[in-house]
Design a protein around this motif. Sequence first.
Motif, short mmCIF file in Angstrom:
data_model
loop_
_atom_site.label_atom_id
_atom_site.label_comp_id
_atom_site.label_asym_id
_atom_site.label_seq_id
_atom_site.Cartn_x
_atom_site.Cartn_y
_atom_site.Cartn_z
N LYS A 108 49.70 -47.32 11.70
CA LYS A 108 50.73 -48.07 10.96
C LYS A 108 51.41 -49.11 11.85
N VAL A 109 51.56 -48.77 13.12
CA VAL A 109 52.15 -49.73 14.08
C VAL A 109 51.26 -50.97 14.14
N TYR A 110 49.96 -50.72 14.25
CA TYR A 110 48.99 -51.82 14.34
C TYR A 110 49.00 -52.68 13.07
N PHE A 111 48.99 -52.03 11.92
CA PHE A 111 48.96 -52.80 10.66
C PHE A 111 50.27 -53.50 10.38
N ARG A 112 51.36 -52.96 10.91
CA ARG A 112 52.64 -53.64 10.75
C ARG A 112 52.59 -54.99 11.48
N ILE A 113 51.75 -55.05 12.51
CA ILE A 113 51.60 -56.28 13.29
C ILE A 113 50.65 -57.26 12.62
N ILE A 114 49.47 -56.76 12.24
CA ILE A 114 48.47 -57.71 11.70
C ILE A 114 48.60 -57.93 10.20
N ALA A 115 49.22 -56.99 9.48
CA ALA A 115 49.28 -57.13 8.03
C ALA A 115 50.61 -56.60 7.49
N PRO A 116 51.72 -57.27 7.87
CA PRO A 116 53.03 -56.75 7.47
C PRO A 116 53.26 -56.77 5.96
N ASP A 117 52.42 -57.51 5.24
CA ASP A 117 52.58 -57.61 3.78
C ASP A 117 51.99 -56.42 3.04
N LEU A 118 51.21 -55.59 3.73
CA LEU A 118 50.55 -54.49 3.01
C LEU A 118 51.49 -53.32 2.76
N SER A 119 51.23 -52.64 1.63
CA SER A 119 52.03 -51.46 1.31
C SER A 119 51.57 -50.29 2.16
N ASP A 120 52.43 -49.30 2.25
CA ASP A 120 52.11 -48.07 2.95
C ASP A 120 50.83 -47.44 2.40
N ALA A 121 50.69 -47.51 1.08
CA ALA A 121 49.52 -46.91 0.43
C ALA A 121 48.24 -47.64 0.85
N ASP A 122 48.30 -48.96 0.96
CA ASP A 122 47.13 -49.74 1.38
C ASP A 122 46.74 -49.40 2.82
N VAL A 123 47.74 -49.29 3.67
CA VAL A 123 47.47 -48.98 5.09
C VAL A 123 46.86 -47.58 5.19
N THR A 124 47.42 -46.65 4.45
CA THR A 124 46.91 -45.28 4.47
C THR A 124 45.47 -45.23 3.95
N HIS A 125 45.20 -46.04 2.93
CA HIS A 125 43.84 -46.09 2.38
C HIS A 125 42.85 -46.56 3.46
N THR A 126 43.22 -47.63 4.17
CA THR A 126 42.35 -48.13 5.24
C THR A 126 42.14 -47.05 6.30
N PHE A 127 43.25 -46.41 6.67
CA PHE A 127 43.17 -45.34 7.67
C PHE A 127 42.20 -44.25 7.21
N ASN A 128 42.34 -43.84 5.96
CA ASN A 128 41.48 -42.76 5.44
C ASN A 128 40.00 -43.17 5.39
N MET A 129 39.76 -44.46 5.12
CA MET A 129 38.37 -44.93 5.09
C MET A 129 37.75 -44.87 6.49
N ILE A 130 38.55 -45.20 7.50
CA ILE A 130 38.01 -45.17 8.87
C ILE A 130 37.86 -43.74 9.36
N ASP A 131 38.83 -42.88 8.97
CA ASP A 131 38.81 -41.46 9.34
C ASP A 131 37.76 -40.75 8.48
N SER A 132 36.48 -40.95 8.82
CA SER A 132 35.43 -40.53 7.89
C SER A 132 35.31 -39.02 7.75
N ASP A 133 35.72 -38.23 8.76
CA ASP A 133 35.65 -36.78 8.59
C ASP A 133 36.97 -36.22 8.03
N ARG A 134 37.90 -37.13 7.69
CA ARG A 134 39.17 -36.76 7.05
C ARG A 134 39.94 -35.65 7.77
N ASN A 135 39.99 -35.75 9.10
CA ASN A 135 40.78 -34.73 9.82
C ASN A 135 42.15 -35.27 10.21
#
Length: 186
Positions: A125-152
């Motif tokens: 979230k710190v990183y996305f606050r820098i590169i994409a401050p316009d995104l909602s929390d839900a959007d950032v979490t979605h991106t995070f979950n997509m990268i976290d492929s084993d969902r741990n």
Amino acid sequence: MSNLTDKQREFHLQKMRTRFNRLDLNQDGFISREDYELMATKLQEYGKLDEEKAERTRNAITSVADRMGLKPGVKIPAEEAAQKASKGFLSMTHDQQLASIKTFYPIFEALDLNNDGSISLEEFKVYFRIIAPDLSDADVTHTFNMIDSDRNGEISREEFMAAGFDFVYGVEETEISKVFFGPLMS
Ligand SMILES: [Ca+2]
Ligand SMILES: [Ca+2]
Ligand SMILES: [Ca+2]
């Protein structure tokens, strides 16, 4: 990668446009060393880094600018940077692509603010606050979950590399490609 369709090339270019639009932190339409320095400064500030980590982070981030040939004073229009990157990445052989993965390491190190070997949602979230401050929390979490492929709940180095590889070299319209730098921009 010579037998790509126009649609695949256009999709790839759209990803690179999104990437450079996001990395143009001072939003002047150009990619320059300043943008990367601003990234390091904001990571230090938002991530509340101690001096040692701040220094390492700055070195990691400026090594990326160095690799792009962004000496002080050099400015590349964001669109030109996107076109060049798209052409360059798509013309690499698979072996060259695999060998280039290590160039993502400094980014991963920089985003792992507490050096525990993985990126937590808070760090992301710190990183996305820098590169994409316009995104909602839900959007950032979605991106995070997509990268976290084993969902741990943590992004490992391998997961980050795999997602980055898909974003940078992939031409298929995968969900990860569509959100890695936030929603695609045209
Ligand atoms: Ca800029
Ligand atoms: Ca961490
Ligand atoms: Ca994980």
